[in-house]
Design a protein around this motif. Structure first.
Motif, PDB file in Angstrom:
ATOM      1  N   SER A  11       0.868  -1.180   0.000  1.00  0.00           N
ATOM      2  CA  SER A  11       0.000   0.000   0.000  1.00  0.00           C
ATOM      3  C   SER A  11       0.903   1.228   0.000  1.00  0.00           C
ATOM      4  N   VAL A  12       1.617   1.408  -1.095  1.00  0.00           N
ATOM      5  CA  VAL A  12       2.718   2.380  -1.153  1.00  0.00           C
ATOM      6  C   VAL A  12       2.245   3.809  -1.358  1.00  0.00           C
ATOM      7  N   ASN A  13       0.993   3.987  -1.714  1.00  0.00           N
ATOM      8  CA  ASN A  13       0.391   5.309  -1.855  1.00  0.00           C
ATOM      9  C   ASN A  13      -1.120   5.136  -1.770  1.00  0.00           C
ATOM     10  N   SER A  14      -1.855   6.232  -1.760  1.00  0.00           N
ATOM     11  CA  SER A  14      -3.308   6.155  -1.577  1.00  0.00           C
ATOM     12  C   SER A  14      -4.011   5.362  -2.674  1.00  0.00           C
ATOM     13  N   PRO A  15      -3.677   5.564  -3.968  1.00  0.00           N
ATOM     14  CA  PRO A  15      -4.344   4.775  -5.009  1.00  0.00           C
ATOM     15  C   PRO A  15      -4.079   3.273  -4.879  1.00  0.00           C
ATOM     16  N   ARG A 155       8.807   4.147   1.089  1.00  0.00           N
ATOM     17  CA  ARG A 155       8.575   5.595   1.056  1.00  0.00           C
ATOM     18  C   ARG A 155       9.668   6.329   1.806  1.00  0.00           C
ATOM     19  N   ARG A 156      10.091   5.802   2.931  1.00  0.00           N
ATOM     20  CA  ARG A 156      11.120   6.472   3.721  1.00  0.00           C
ATOM     21  C   ARG A 156      12.493   6.369   3.054  1.00  0.00           C
ATOM     22  N   VAL A 157      12.714   5.327   2.257  1.00  0.00           N
ATOM     23  CA  VAL A 157      13.942   5.255   1.456  1.00  0.00           C
ATOM     24  C   VAL A 157      13.949   6.396   0.444  1.00  0.00           C
ATOM     25  N   LEU A 158      12.822   6.581  -0.261  1.00  0.00           N
ATOM     26  CA  LEU A 158      12.732   7.671  -1.240  1.00  0.00           C
ATOM     27  C   LEU A 158      12.875   9.032  -0.567  1.00  0.00           C
ATOM     28  N   ASP A 159      12.250   9.187   0.582  1.00  0.00           N
ATOM     29  CA  ASP A 159      12.349  10.464   1.307  1.00  0.00           C
ATOM     30  C   ASP A 159      13.799  10.757   1.703  1.00  0.00           C
ATOM     31  N   ALA A 160      14.516   9.719   2.136  1.00  0.00           N
ATOM     32  CA  ALA A 160      15.913   9.897   2.537  1.00  0.00           C
ATOM     33  C   ALA A 160      16.778  10.272   1.336  1.00  0.00           C
ATOM     34  N   LEU A 161      16.483   9.674   0.179  1.00  0.00           N
ATOM     35  CA  LEU A 161      17.198  10.033  -1.042  1.00  0.00           C
ATOM     36  C   LEU A 161      16.986  11.499  -1.389  1.00  0.00           C
ATOM     37  N   GLN A 162      15.718  11.911  -1.410  1.00  0.00           N
ATOM     38  CA  GLN A 162      15.399  13.282  -1.813  1.00  0.00           C
ATOM     39  C   GLN A 162      15.929  14.312  -0.821  1.00  0.00           C
ATOM     40  N   ALA A 163      16.011  13.920   0.455  1.00  0.00           N
ATOM     41  CA  ALA A 163      16.533  14.842   1.477  1.00  0.00           C
ATOM     42  C   ALA A 163      18.055  14.906   1.473  1.00  0.00           C
ATOM     43  N   GLY A 164      18.699  13.996   0.720  1.00  0.00           N
ATOM     44  CA  GLY A 164      20.159  13.968   0.704  1.00  0.00           C
ATOM     45  C   GLY A 164      20.762  13.245   1.888  1.00  0.00           C
ATOM     46  N   LEU A 180       5.437   4.171  -9.393  1.00  0.00           N
ATOM     47  CA  LEU A 180       5.536   4.816 -10.702  1.00  0.00           C
ATOM     48  C   LEU A 180       4.197   4.815 -11.429  1.00  0.00           C
ATOM     49  N   ARG A 181       3.390   3.782 -11.199  1.00  0.00           N
ATOM     50  CA  ARG A 181       2.075   3.698 -11.853  1.00  0.00           C
ATOM     51  C   ARG A 181       1.156   4.816 -11.393  1.00  0.00           C
ATOM     52  N   HIS A 182       1.268   5.205 -10.121  1.00  0.00           N
ATOM     53  CA  HIS A 182       0.300   6.147  -9.552  1.00  0.00           C
ATOM     54  C   HIS A 182       0.885   7.517  -9.203  1.00  0.00           C
ATOM     55  N   GLU A 183       2.182   7.713  -9.399  1.00  0.00           N
ATOM     56  CA  GLU A 183       2.805   8.989  -9.037  1.00  0.00           C
ATOM     57  C   GLU A 183       3.599   9.514 -10.228  1.00  0.00           C
ATOM     58  N   ALA A 184       2.966  10.344 -11.018  1.00  0.00           N
ATOM     59  CA  ALA A 184       3.582  10.831 -12.256  1.00  0.00           C
ATOM     60  C   ALA A 184       4.829  11.666 -12.006  1.00  0.00           C
ATOM     61  N   ASP A 185       4.945  12.244 -10.826  1.00  0.00           N
ATOM     62  CA  ASP A 185       6.086  13.129 -10.552  1.00  0.00           C
ATOM     63  C   ASP A 185       7.305  12.387 -10.029  1.00  0.00           C
ATOM     64  N   LEU A 186       7.212  11.069  -9.839  1.00  0.00           N
ATOM     65  CA  LEU A 186       8.317  10.336  -9.226  1.00  0.00           C
ATOM     66  C   LEU A 186       9.436  10.019 -10.216  1.00  0.00           C
ATOM     67  N   SER A 187       9.091   9.576 -11.402  1.00  0.00           N
ATOM     68  CA  SER A 187      10.097   9.104 -12.361  1.00  0.00           C
ATOM     69  C   SER A 187      11.210  10.119 -12.628  1.00  0.00           C
ATOM     70  N   PRO A 188      10.895  11.417 -12.797  1.00  0.00           N
ATOM     71  CA  PRO A 188      11.990  12.381 -13.062  1.00  0.00           C
ATOM     72  C   PRO A 188      12.933  12.610 -11.881  1.00  0.00           C
ATOM     73  N   LYS A 189      12.585  12.099 -10.707  1.00  0.00           N
ATOM     74  CA  LYS A 189      13.370  12.373  -9.509  1.00  0.00           C
ATOM     75  C   LYS A 189      14.405  11.299  -9.201  1.00  0.00           C
ATOM     76  N   ILE A 190      14.286  10.128  -9.832  1.00  0.00           N
ATOM     77  CA  ILE A 190      15.129   8.992  -9.445  1.00  0.00           C
ATOM     78  C   ILE A 190      15.752   8.328 -10.667  1.00  0.00           C
ATOM     79  N   ARG A 191      16.833   7.581 -10.432  1.00  0.00           N
ATOM     80  CA  ARG A 191      17.442   6.743 -11.456  1.00  0.00           C
ATOM     81  C   ARG A 191      17.828   5.406 -10.838  1.00  0.00           C
ATOM     82  N   ILE A 192      17.735   4.352 -11.622  1.00  0.00           N
ATOM     83  CA  ILE A 192      18.160   3.018 -11.187  1.00  0.00           C
ATOM     84  C   ILE A 192      19.598   2.809 -11.657  1.00  0.00           C
TER      85      ILE A 192
END
Length: 270
Positions: A11-15, A155-164, A180-192
């Motif tokens: 349940s990684v996001n509301s959708p 989610r907290r992994v992503l938050d830690a990445l974005q916070a530096g 990625l399916r439900h958060e259109a703004d996520l893909s431009p923020k991360i790289r694998i």
């Protein structure tokens, strides 16, 4: 008797949470098993959820399942539409960096800060450590100046990445698919920058005390989910092809990876 259901791990996001609630509603109607979808969000421990005697459906990682002295009952394993082993209930760990970072490979992140979820997680700890083990053995020393955790959730992994707070972090590939399916703004923020070897995915479990008849009905209904016409939209929103039987022997892989890391003196990823 009423039973409880929970999809906290995915349940990684509301959708996604709403879609899982719909799936449990469908499952209750198909089986006649009364399922109450309960909240059990972070920081409540997942171990408390897995130990409930009224549990009928909740996701459990295979690593703590294999380590458990008293195991719950396997119900079914999800088959992600983007599974690294096509058509099988498998996943992997994506190692992520910020999109604007200078890192292009996992080796570029060495000497920095790595995040992990929790020590009994396969995707966020055991698989991460297994992927890094050859580099550790080659160097004969730690790869990172700091290991940051437990971060507990994707989610907290992503938050830690974005916070530096970390330079690289692990994410369950199926959880990332849902994000990625439900958060259109996520893909431009991360790289694998790397992906671990595939492993059998977390699966739905019921309490050890759950009656045989209930478990059988749940298994049989979930086996039809992938072909049910009424569930086509739900499968799309959950990025799922369907569900498969749980093959416990497949999860021995997690214990082998753990044993190999410990034998090499590499107890914690870092």
């Amino acid at each position: 008797m009423r039973f409880v259901a929970n999809a906290r791990m995915y349940s990684v996001n509301s959708p996604a949470a709403a879609a899982w609630k719909e799936l449990f509603g469908w499952l209750a109607r198909e089986t006649g098993v009364e399922l109450d979808v309960i909240a059990h969000a972070f920081p409540l421990p997942l171990s408390d959820l897995w130990s409930r005697n009224d549990l009928a459906c909740a996701f459990m990682c295979g690593y703590p399942f294999m380590l458990a002295a008293r195991r719950p009952r396997p119900v079914a394993a999800p088959v992600p539409a983007g599974a690294p082993a096509r058509g099988r209930p498998f996943y992997a760990t994506r190692l992520l960096v910020r999109a604007d970072s200078r890192f292009d490979t996992i080796e570029d992140t060495f000497g920095g800060r790595i995040g992990y979820t929790v020590a009994d997680s396969h995707s966020g700890y055991n698989a991460l450590r297994h992927h890094l083990l050859p580099y550790y053995q080659q160097r004969g020393a730690r790869l990172y100046r700091q290991s940051v955790g437990p971060l507990t959730t994707p989610r907290r992994v992503l938050d830690a990445l974005q916070a530096g707070d970390i330079d690289v972090g692990p994410l369950d590939s199926y959880a990332l698919d849902l994000m990625l399916r439900h958060e259109a703004d996520l893909s431009p923020k991360i790289r694998i920058v790397a992906t671990t070897n595939p492993a059998p995915i977390p699966f739905l479990v019921a309490a050890a005390e759950c009656p045989d008849g209930v478990v059988v009905r749940l298994r049989e209904a979930l086996a039809t989910f992938g072909e049910a016409q009424a569930c086509a939209d739900l499968r799309d929103r959950l990025c799922l092809d369907g569900f498969a039987p749980v093959k416990i022997d497949d999860y021995q892989l997690m214990l082998r990876w753990d044993a190999a890391a410990r034998a090499a003196g590499y107890a914690e990823p870092g």
